[in-house]
Design a protein around this motif. Structure first.
Motif, PDB file in Angstrom:
ATOM      1  N   GLU A 197     -10.360  15.165  53.119  1.00 13.82           N
ATOM      2  CA  GLU A 197      -9.964  16.532  52.768  1.00 13.82           C
ATOM      3  C   GLU A 197     -11.148  17.421  52.387  1.00 13.82           C
ATOM      4  N   PRO A 198     -12.180  16.907  51.698  1.00 12.44           N
ATOM      5  CA  PRO A 198     -13.332  17.771  51.405  1.00 12.44           C
ATOM      6  C   PRO A 198     -14.001  18.323  52.667  1.00 12.44           C
ATOM      7  N   LEU A 199     -13.887  17.608  53.762  1.00 14.42           N
ATOM      8  CA  LEU A 199     -14.469  18.087  55.021  1.00 14.42           C
ATOM      9  C   LEU A 199     -13.509  19.001  55.765  1.00 14.42           C
ATOM     10  N   GLN A 200     -12.240  18.614  55.824  1.00 16.07           N
ATOM     11  CA  GLN A 200     -11.255  19.356  56.626  1.00 16.07           C
ATOM     12  C   GLN A 200     -10.646  20.526  55.884  1.00 16.07           C
ATOM     13  N   GLY A 201     -10.464  20.400  54.584  1.00 15.41           N
ATOM     14  CA  GLY A 201      -9.644  21.331  53.844  1.00 15.41           C
ATOM     15  C   GLY A 201      -8.257  20.732  53.689  1.00 15.41           C
ATOM     16  N   THR A 202      -7.306  21.510  53.189  1.00 17.08           N
ATOM     17  CA  THR A 202      -5.954  21.017  52.942  1.00 17.08           C
ATOM     18  C   THR A 202      -4.997  21.518  54.023  1.00 17.08           C
ATOM     19  N   PRO A 203      -4.590  20.656  54.957  1.00 23.67           N
ATOM     20  CA  PRO A 203      -3.628  21.070  55.979  1.00 23.67           C
ATOM     21  C   PRO A 203      -2.213  21.146  55.383  1.00 23.67           C
ATOM     22  N   ARG A 204      -1.463  22.127  55.824  1.00 22.29           N
ATOM     23  CA  ARG A 204      -0.075  22.276  55.387  1.00 22.29           C
ATOM     24  C   ARG A 204       0.799  22.578  56.596  1.00 22.29           C
ATOM     25  N   LYS A 205       2.052  22.167  56.502  1.00 24.95           N
ATOM     26  CA  LYS A 205       3.008  22.489  57.552  1.00 24.95           C
ATOM     27  C   LYS A 205       3.424  23.951  57.439  1.00 24.95           C
ATOM     28  N   ASN A 262     -10.610  25.650  52.933  1.00 27.36           N
ATOM     29  CA  ASN A 262     -11.513  25.298  51.829  1.00 27.36           C
ATOM     30  C   ASN A 262     -12.345  24.053  52.117  1.00 27.36           C
ATOM     31  N   GLY A 263     -12.352  23.587  53.369  1.00 27.58           N
ATOM     32  CA  GLY A 263     -13.146  22.422  53.727  1.00 27.58           C
ATOM     33  C   GLY A 263     -14.584  22.790  54.050  1.00 27.58           C
ATOM     34  N   ALA A 264     -15.446  21.795  54.053  1.00 23.67           N
ATOM     35  CA  ALA A 264     -16.858  22.031  54.324  1.00 23.67           C
ATOM     36  C   ALA A 264     -17.122  22.303  55.802  1.00 23.67           C
ATOM     37  N   LEU A 265     -16.186  21.901  56.677  1.00 18.75           N
ATOM     38  CA  LEU A 265     -16.376  22.051  58.114  1.00 18.75           C
ATOM     39  C   LEU A 265     -15.324  22.992  58.702  1.00 18.75           C
ATOM     40  N   PRO A 295     -12.649  23.918  61.806  1.00 16.74           N
ATOM     41  CA  PRO A 295     -11.768  23.022  62.575  1.00 16.74           C
ATOM     42  C   PRO A 295     -12.477  22.335  63.736  1.00 16.74           C
ATOM     43  N   ASP A 296     -13.284  23.077  64.482  1.00 11.56           N
ATOM     44  CA  ASP A 296     -14.003  22.468  65.608  1.00 11.56           C
ATOM     45  C   ASP A 296     -15.023  21.443  65.126  1.00 11.56           C
ATOM     46  N   GLU A 297     -15.712  21.759  64.049  1.00 13.79           N
ATOM     47  CA  GLU A 297     -16.701  20.828  63.499  1.00 13.79           C
ATOM     48  C   GLU A 297     -16.023  19.564  62.978  1.00 13.79           C
ATOM     49  N   PHE A 298     -14.853  19.734  62.355  1.00 14.45           N
ATOM     50  CA  PHE A 298     -14.135  18.561  61.844  1.00 14.45           C
ATOM     51  C   PHE A 298     -13.677  17.673  62.991  1.00 14.45           C
ATOM     52  N   ASP A 299     -13.155  18.274  64.048  1.00  8.73           N
ATOM     53  CA  ASP A 299     -12.735  17.494  65.218  1.00  8.73           C
ATOM     54  C   ASP A 299     -13.918  16.722  65.801  1.00  8.73           C
ATOM     55  N   ALA A 300     -15.076  17.376  65.898  1.00 10.43           N
ATOM     56  CA  ALA A 300     -16.261  16.718  66.436  1.00 10.43           C
ATOM     57  C   ALA A 300     -16.699  15.563  65.540  1.00 10.43           C
ATOM     58  N   THR A 301     -16.576  15.746  64.229  1.00  9.82           N
ATOM     59  CA  THR A 301     -16.948  14.695  63.288  1.00  9.82           C
ATOM     60  C   THR A 301     -15.998  13.510  63.389  1.00  9.82           C
ATOM     61  N   MET A 302     -14.705  13.784  63.556  1.00  6.20           N
ATOM     62  CA  MET A 302     -13.745  12.694  63.711  1.00  6.20           C
ATOM     63  C   MET A 302     -13.972  11.963  65.029  1.00  6.20           C
ATOM     64  N   ARG A 303     -14.400  12.689  66.047  1.00  4.57           N
ATOM     65  CA  ARG A 303     -14.747  12.043  67.315  1.00  4.57           C
ATOM     66  C   ARG A 303     -15.901  11.075  67.094  1.00  4.57           C
ATOM     67  N   ASP A 304     -16.894  11.477  66.305  1.00  5.56           N
ATOM     68  CA  ASP A 304     -18.027  10.605  66.016  1.00  5.56           C
ATOM     69  C   ASP A 304     -17.582   9.366  65.248  1.00  5.56           C
ATOM     70  N   LEU A 305     -16.685   9.551  64.277  1.00  7.95           N
ATOM     71  CA  LEU A 305     -16.188   8.422  63.491  1.00  7.95           C
ATOM     72  C   LEU A 305     -15.419   7.440  64.373  1.00  7.95           C
ATOM     73  N   VAL A 306     -14.566   7.960  65.236  1.00 11.68           N
ATOM     74  CA  VAL A 306     -13.809   7.097  66.150  1.00 11.68           C
ATOM     75  C   VAL A 306     -14.753   6.415  67.133  1.00 11.68           C
ATOM     76  N   ASN A 307     -15.761   7.124  67.579  1.00 10.49           N
ATOM     77  CA  ASN A 307     -16.760   6.539  68.470  1.00 10.49           C
ATOM     78  C   ASN A 307     -17.420   5.335  67.798  1.00 10.49           C
ATOM     79  N   PHE A 308     -17.760   5.484  66.522  1.00  8.04           N
ATOM     80  CA  PHE A 308     -18.371   4.384  65.766  1.00  8.04           C
ATOM     81  C   PHE A 308     -17.402   3.220  65.620  1.00  8.04           C
ATOM     82  N   LEU A 309     -16.139   3.503  65.329  1.00 14.15           N
ATOM     83  CA  LEU A 309     -15.138   2.439  65.188  1.00 14.15           C
ATOM     84  C   LEU A 309     -14.906   1.724  66.524  1.00 14.15           C
TER      85      LEU A 309
END
Length: 244
Positions: free
Chosen positions: A152-160, A184-187, A189-203
């Motif tokens: 959440e610190p990276l993405q912010g708080t998603p709500r429906k 309120n996230g540090a990234l 939306p596009d940056e967060f998606d790219a970061t999650m892609r990197d995390l999944v790539n590592f996994l």
């Protein structure tokens, strides 16, 4: 072998289990993208390792495969004084984890092979705030998720946010919704998606660290087989020509 088998049986029934038909998003996996893998390792060590571990993957193997000098890896990616030759384990005691979460968080060494990169990529990006839940969040891919939204610190708080339509002269909410991040996230939306892609790539890498090496060897073996076949065919023709 028994430990690996136990892991495969435990993961589906624990924190990362899925119980939703939510459509999964595609993710660009590229195990040759060393910068992506390095960033994914950094995100895992900083945000995931506090609860999850990779007890079948060593720090040293990871640093060497990802092109990270061992001294820098120990300085920036090892936080509890382990040796570089140690396995990547979480500092959280298993008994405490079971008390806090209901069950110890699963080992993530093979999670990409068990769940698939698309599942992980979508799961990491679809947490949303929901009152009444233990950690105040839920997940579209895994309803009633049993873990906090640690990113959440990276993405912010998603709500429906539910859409509205006119019904009998008045605006009413529909069952159709979209996730809206409060910003309120540090990234972005596009940056967060790219970061999650990197995390999944590592996994994905940790699920089969020797994959690229195996594929390279496989290509060489196929080339050898083709050359051997040609030579064997020419030898056969030469041998049978004398017997005619």
């Amino acid at each position: 072998m028994r430990k690996c088998l136990a892991l495969l049986l435990l993961i589906p029934g624990m924190v990362m289990a899925a119980g939703s038909n939510y459509p999964l998003d595609d993710v660009d996996i590229d195990l040759t993208d060393q910068a992506s893998l390095q960033n994914g390792a950094k995100i895992f060590m900083n945000y995931c390792l506090g609860c999850h571990q990779m007890q079948y993957q060593r720090y040293q193997r990871t640093f060497n495969d990802l092109g990270i000098p061992e001294d820098l890896g120990q300085q920036y990616l090892q936080f509890t004084g382990e040796k570089v030759s140690d396995y990547i384990t979480s500092p959280m005691p298993a008994e405490d984890a079971a008390t806090w979460f209901g069950a110890p968080p699963p080992d993530l060494t093979l999670v990409a092979r068990v769940r698939g990169p698309e599942w992980l990529f979508t799961y990491l990006r679809t947490f949303y705030a929901e009152e009444g839940k233990t950690f105040g969040v839920n997940n579209l891919v895994f309803p009633n998720v049993g873990m906090p939204h640690v990113l959440e610190p990276l993405q912010g708080t998603p709500r429906k946010q539910y859409n509205e339509r006119m019904v009998d002269g008045s605006m009413q909410e529909t069952n159709v919704f979209e996730l809206v991040v409060d910003g309120n996230g540090a990234l972005s939306p596009d940056e967060f998606d790219a970061t999650m892609r990197d995390l999944v790539n590592f996994l994905e890498y940790t699920g089969e660290p020797s994959r690229l090496q195996s594929e390279a060897i496989g290509k060489k073996v196929l080339i050898f087989i083709v050359i051997f076949f040609v030579l064997a065919y020419l030898l056969k023709k030469e041998y049978w020509r004398d017997l005619k």
